[in-house]
Design a protein around this motif. Structure first.
Motif, PDB file in Angstrom:
ATOM      1  N   GLY A  24      45.525   7.273  -6.643  1.00  0.00           N
ATOM      2  CA  GLY A  24      46.968   7.171  -6.681  1.00  0.00           C
ATOM      3  C   GLY A  24      47.409   6.006  -5.815  1.00  0.00           C
ATOM      4  O   GLY A  24      46.861   4.907  -5.895  1.00  0.00           O
ATOM      5  N   GLN A  25      48.354   6.243  -4.931  1.00  0.00           N
ATOM      6  CA  GLN A  25      48.841   5.186  -4.034  1.00  0.00           C
ATOM      7  C   GLN A  25      48.219   5.269  -2.648  1.00  0.00           C
ATOM      8  O   GLN A  25      48.607   4.510  -1.760  1.00  0.00           O
ATOM      9  CB  GLN A  25      50.370   5.295  -3.909  1.00  0.00           C
ATOM     10  N   GLN A  26      47.248   6.156  -2.481  1.00  0.00           N
ATOM     11  CA  GLN A  26      46.676   6.387  -1.153  1.00  0.00           C
ATOM     12  C   GLN A  26      45.278   5.790  -1.031  1.00  0.00           C
ATOM     13  O   GLN A  26      44.451   5.924  -1.930  1.00  0.00           O
ATOM     14  CB  GLN A  26      46.618   7.892  -0.854  1.00  0.00           C
ATOM     15  N   LYS A  75      44.029  17.094  -5.750  1.00  0.00           N
ATOM     16  CA  LYS A  75      45.258  17.298  -6.533  1.00  0.00           C
ATOM     17  C   LYS A  75      46.167  16.065  -6.484  1.00  0.00           C
ATOM     18  O   LYS A  75      47.385  16.162  -6.265  1.00  0.00           O
ATOM     19  CB  LYS A  75      46.001  18.543  -6.032  1.00  0.00           C
ATOM     20  N   ILE A  76      45.551  14.923  -6.687  1.00  0.00           N
ATOM     21  CA  ILE A  76      46.285  13.658  -6.743  1.00  0.00           C
ATOM     22  C   ILE A  76      46.392  13.220  -8.193  1.00  0.00           C
ATOM     23  O   ILE A  76      45.381  13.083  -8.882  1.00  0.00           O
ATOM     24  CB  ILE A  76      45.571  12.565  -5.915  1.00  0.00           C
ATOM     25  N   ASP A  77      47.608  13.030  -8.662  1.00  0.00           N
ATOM     26  CA  ASP A  77      47.822  12.586 -10.042  1.00  0.00           C
ATOM     27  C   ASP A  77      47.381  11.139 -10.199  1.00  0.00           C
ATOM     28  O   ASP A  77      47.604  10.296  -9.334  1.00  0.00           O
ATOM     29  CB  ASP A  77      49.299  12.714 -10.422  1.00  0.00           C
ATOM     30  N   THR A  78      46.743  10.851 -11.313  1.00  0.00           N
ATOM     31  CA  THR A  78      46.284   9.501 -11.578  1.00  0.00           C
ATOM     32  C   THR A  78      46.503   9.134 -13.038  1.00  0.00           C
ATOM     33  O   THR A  78      46.446   9.992 -13.912  1.00  0.00           O
ATOM     34  CB  THR A  78      44.777   9.355 -11.240  1.00  0.00           C
ATOM     35  N   ASP A  79      46.806   7.861 -13.267  1.00  0.00           N
ATOM     36  CA  ASP A  79      46.970   7.355 -14.632  1.00  0.00           C
ATOM     37  C   ASP A  79      45.701   6.661 -15.116  1.00  0.00           C
ATOM     38  O   ASP A  79      45.653   6.158 -16.236  1.00  0.00           O
ATOM     39  CB  ASP A  79      48.146   6.364 -14.690  1.00  0.00           C
ATOM     40  N   VAL A  80      44.681   6.604 -14.253  1.00  0.00           N
ATOM     41  CA  VAL A  80      43.450   5.893 -14.597  1.00  0.00           C
ATOM     42  C   VAL A  80      42.537   6.828 -15.385  1.00  0.00           C
ATOM     43  O   VAL A  80      42.209   7.935 -14.934  1.00  0.00           O
ATOM     44  CB  VAL A  80      42.734   5.395 -13.316  1.00  0.00           C
ATOM     45  N   SER A  85      37.281   4.424 -14.278  1.00  0.00           N
ATOM     46  CA  SER A  85      37.138   4.779 -12.873  1.00  0.00           C
ATOM     47  C   SER A  85      35.837   4.226 -12.300  1.00  0.00           C
ATOM     48  O   SER A  85      35.014   3.645 -13.012  1.00  0.00           O
ATOM     49  CB  SER A  85      37.176   6.301 -12.702  1.00  0.00           C
ATOM     50  N   LYS A  86      35.670   4.398 -11.011  1.00  0.00           N
ATOM     51  CA  LYS A  86      34.450   3.989 -10.317  1.00  0.00           C
ATOM     52  C   LYS A  86      33.767   5.228  -9.751  1.00  0.00           C
ATOM     53  O   LYS A  86      34.405   6.253  -9.487  1.00  0.00           O
ATOM     54  CB  LYS A  86      34.770   3.017  -9.174  1.00  0.00           C
ATOM     55  N   ILE A  87      32.464   5.126  -9.561  1.00  0.00           N
ATOM     56  CA  ILE A  87      31.690   6.233  -8.981  1.00  0.00           C
ATOM     57  C   ILE A  87      31.012   5.736  -7.710  1.00  0.00           C
ATOM     58  O   ILE A  87      30.257   4.752  -7.737  1.00  0.00           O
ATOM     59  CB  ILE A  87      30.634   6.758  -9.965  1.00  0.00           C
ATOM     60  N   ILE A  88      31.306   6.402  -6.607  1.00  0.00           N
ATOM     61  CA  ILE A  88      30.630   6.117  -5.338  1.00  0.00           C
ATOM     62  C   ILE A  88      29.443   7.065  -5.224  1.00  0.00           C
ATOM     63  O   ILE A  88      29.617   8.283  -5.112  1.00  0.00           O
ATOM     64  CB  ILE A  88      31.577   6.304  -4.141  1.00  0.00           C
ATOM     65  N   ILE A  89      28.241   6.514  -5.289  1.00  0.00           N
ATOM     66  CA  ILE A  89      27.042   7.330  -5.119  1.00  0.00           C
ATOM     67  C   ILE A  89      26.814   7.503  -3.623  1.00  0.00           C
ATOM     68  O   ILE A  89      26.607   6.535  -2.893  1.00  0.00           O
ATOM     69  CB  ILE A  89      25.808   6.685  -5.780  1.00  0.00           C
ATOM     70  N   ALA A  90      26.900   8.765  -3.178  1.00  0.00           N
ATOM     71  CA  ALA A  90      26.778   9.069  -1.755  1.00  0.00           C
ATOM     72  C   ALA A  90      25.564   9.950  -1.505  1.00  0.00           C
ATOM     73  O   ALA A  90      25.132  10.698  -2.385  1.00  0.00           O
ATOM     74  CB  ALA A  90      28.049   9.760  -1.258  1.00  0.00           C
ATOM     75  N   GLU A  91      25.039   9.849  -0.294  1.00  0.00           N
ATOM     76  CA  GLU A  91      23.900  10.680   0.102  1.00  0.00           C
ATOM     77  C   GLU A  91      24.070  11.095   1.552  1.00  0.00           C
ATOM     78  O   GLU A  91      24.153  10.248   2.440  1.00  0.00           O
ATOM     79  CB  GLU A  91      22.577   9.936  -0.090  1.00  0.00           C
ATOM     80  N   PHE A  92      24.146  12.380   1.777  1.00  0.00           N
ATOM     81  CA  PHE A  92      24.246  12.929   3.126  1.00  0.00           C
ATOM     82  C   PHE A  92      23.926  14.415   3.042  1.00  0.00           C
ATOM     83  O   PHE A  92      23.957  15.014   1.967  1.00  0.00           O
ATOM     84  CB  PHE A  92      25.638  12.705   3.736  1.00  0.00           C
ATOM     85  N   ASN A  93      23.614  15.012   4.198  1.00  0.00           N
ATOM     86  CA  ASN A  93      23.221  16.429   4.239  1.00  0.00           C
ATOM     87  C   ASN A  93      22.112  16.736   3.239  1.00  0.00           C
ATOM     88  O   ASN A  93      22.070  17.813   2.650  1.00  0.00           O
ATOM     89  CB  ASN A  93      24.429  17.333   3.949  1.00  0.00           C
ATOM     90  N   GLU A  94      21.229  15.768   3.019  1.00  0.00           N
ATOM     91  CA  GLU A  94      20.110  15.905   2.088  1.00  0.00           C
ATOM     92  C   GLU A  94      20.584  16.182   0.654  1.00  0.00           C
ATOM     93  O   GLU A  94      19.885  16.826  -0.128  1.00  0.00           O
ATOM     94  CB  GLU A  94      19.153  17.007   2.561  1.00  0.00           C
TER      95      GLU A  94
END
Length: 309
Positions: A24-26, A75-80, A85-94
């Protein structure tokens, strides 16, 4: 885009890096050390009976990963559209997973004292840890560990210790309430879970603080030897776990207090950094059994050392 061109920072300087993205705008942020790569939309396959925010699974380089739509979760409204969209591949807590976001901006270097936690748990809600004030705007750093546990509640069971195992681990330590343990952890959820699992192990004389500076203030205002052991996260405001550990190990009267780094990010370079400043152990969340085992081992060594003096 692979996130591997990190700006090197000296250990214990309170500096780290975040990837800034938006919904959104954040604007939001995630630590670079939690981030593996950023991809265009990969497509996904739905999973039955999953949390609504877990929109499915995808395959990246032959590895099957869950996808969490952060906009839907927050619960953020988006028009995308998802396809854009983009995907952030994250790794933490195994755990390795993908966070779906609208777009990714850039990597920022920040200092721990830029993290403002004054609105955490009130106006920001439980999913947000800090506000980073940068470029005349507020960037929110989310509590990703809480988000993942909410989406997959079964992970919470990992923060429990079997009573029989606890009894074996603490054998030889005597009265466990005589040991004073200090916990420095910024996530209210993880802080509570660490305290609870230590209590499961029989340790009830545990004090907790939300950041490294508060931990150092408590350590330095008490007589040397007041605390028997320190458990510290790495990512924290005002003073991170590395800077805290360095202060402890540079203090002639307190350097013998064992320090356990307990963090969701424990790549090889993080382990090397922790060892280089004198931390006695590095445990990856959520290895709760390993944490209690290491705590018992270090306390036993400390008690044996004192009795032989």
């Amino acid at each position: 885009m692979r996130v591997n061109e990190k700006i090197l920072t000296e250990v214990g300087t309170n500096e780290w890096q975040v990837v800034v993205f938006y919904l959104g705008q954040q604007a939001f942020a995630i630590n670079v050390d939690k981030t593996r790569e950023i991809l265009r939309w990969t497509g996904c396959r739905p999973v039955p009976d999953a949390n609504p925010a877990m929109i499915g699974i995808t395959t990246v380089r032959g590895e099957v990963l869950p996808l969490v739509d952060l906009g839907r979760y927050l619960k953020i409204d988006t028009d995308v559209e998802l396809e854009n969209s983009k995907i952030i591949i994250a790794e933490f807590n195994e755990i390795k997973l993908g966070f779906v976001v609208e777009g990714v901006e850039r990597i920022y270097r920040i200092n721990s004292d830029e993290l403002d936690a004054s609105l955490t748990g009130t106006f920001l809600g439980e999913n947000s840890l800090y506000v980073i004030k940068r470029d005349d705007r507020n960037i929110i750093l989310l509590d990703y560990e809480r988000i993942v546990q909410t989406v997959n509640p079964s992970l919470m069971s990992q923060y429990r210790l079997d009573e029989v195992k606890a009894a074996k681990l603490t054998l030889g330590l005597g009265d466990l309430d005589r040991y004073r343990i200090l916990v420095a952890e910024d996530s209210p959820l993880i802080r509570r879970q660490v305290i609870d699992v230590l209590a499961d192990g029989g340790f009830h004389n545990v004090e907790s603080v939300g950041h490294g500076k508060a931990a150092w203030d408590r350590i330095s205002e008490e007589e040397p030897g007041h605390f028997d052991l320190l458990i510290s996260d790495i990512e924290m405001p005002k003073m991170d776990g590395f800077a805290l550990t360095r202060l402890v190990k540079q203090d002639d009267e307190r350097r013998d207090m064992p320090v356990v780094i307990f963090s969701s990010i424990m790549a090889d370079d993080i382990r090397r950094k922790a060892a280089s400043i004198g931390a006695e152990a590095q445990i990856t969340k959520p290895e709760i059994g390993g944490l209690v085992e290491k705590v018992c081992e270090l306390l036993l060594e400390r008690s044996s050392g004192k009795s032989s003096d």
